[in-house]
Design an enzyme around this catalytic site. Sequence first.
Site, PDB file in Angstrom:
ATOM      1  CD  GLU A  80      -2.832   1.181   2.669  1.00 22.08           C
ATOM      2  OE1 GLU A  80      -3.710   2.183   2.308  1.00 22.08           O
ATOM      3  OE2 GLU A  80      -2.495   0.326   3.405  1.00 22.08           O
ATOM      4  CE  LYS A 127      -6.090  -0.134   1.306  1.00 21.36           C
ATOM      5  NZ  LYS A 127      -5.916  -0.548   3.156  1.00 21.36           N
TER       6      LYS A 127
END
Length: 403
Positions: A217, A259
Amino acid sequence: MTAVPTPGYGFTAVPLDLAAPSHDLFPHHSPSTAHQLIATAHALVHPRGRGIYATDETPDGIHARLAASAAPGQLKTFTDEEQTARRKAWRETLYSSLNPQHISGVILYAETLLQFQLAPVLIQRGIIPGVRADTDGYPLPGSPHGSGEVGTQGLDDLYDRCVAWREAGARFTKWRAPFLVNEAGTLPSPAAIEAQAGALARFASISQSAGLVPIVEPDLDFSGDASIQTSVDAHVKVISAIYAKLAIYGVLLEGTLLKPSFPQPGAKFAGPKPTPATIAAATVTVLARTVPPAVGGIVFLSGGLSDSDSTLYLDAVNKIVSAGPAKEPVAATAAEALANSKDVEAAVLRTMASRLPPLTFSFGRGLQGDAMIKWVAGDKEGAQQAFAKRAEECSKAATGTLH
């Protein structure tokens, strides 16, 4: 494989078939481990329309959000024991009612997984438990003085924690690496990109060695003055650097998810707000330029977006995917392409989108906001219904059928 102590070190080998010979396609993993990672990553983003519910806030973070969701007159003081019981009750309320047609996985905080032991609640519903792996941030050495850039901690004992998490039922992990962005182009700094990309790669490699699918992420912050073009450039730099590091550490891309944030202008940008279609075009462009096609899937974070914007952006991106690649060339010569540049660019965008991994959501606040308000007011059933409605909206956005 039997877990055995490693001479000279304090850890033991993970009880997976890691000692088996590697396959030509998986030089850094045994075939059985590789197949498990790939299968889990696939299940988290298939069938299309399923996404991940992020519930990995710290205890203090949950308390703050619950307090912010309370109406005037509802604020109360709780003891530590009451706060702990409240956190567990809040999680159980939604976990026990999640619809597996819309939610494929849930990211837990370690407390929820190990102390509250709520993974079985999810598993019984056909939902895959995961866990947050990063711990805290620290001021990043080497970044511009006063910039506020941070690094992310949690690598030192990550292997042992991953083993414990897997034994408790987790099958994937998530590591957030924040990046600041400004219009001047000094942020993110080279030091931040190098440090955070390296940490994400080490995290991903360690997670896979323990049999857990890593969700990588890179969270680009847009509270500043960046334009959408600067945002696109920053995303390309950061995500490209991450995949270069993942290659160095032998990460199996098919057993990972990305992400990212949506490329967007900063909150202090003086220009007009871009349309969802513009955000979608920027998003497809960034991902097509940076994400290898082997990656298992892409699950967007909602960040500081409103509920409406997060679903509108996801829907707009998936509408481009659903349109499919251009079936016929819109120009046969360079001269024709120049004369029909808009049509050509639209066709190229559709073709790029068709080559991307599945695009879905990994929302926290973007899923639970309305539900939390009702739960704090004592309406448990209303909270479950509010979440179900919001999850269905996100599911539709993940198939490009929101409107």
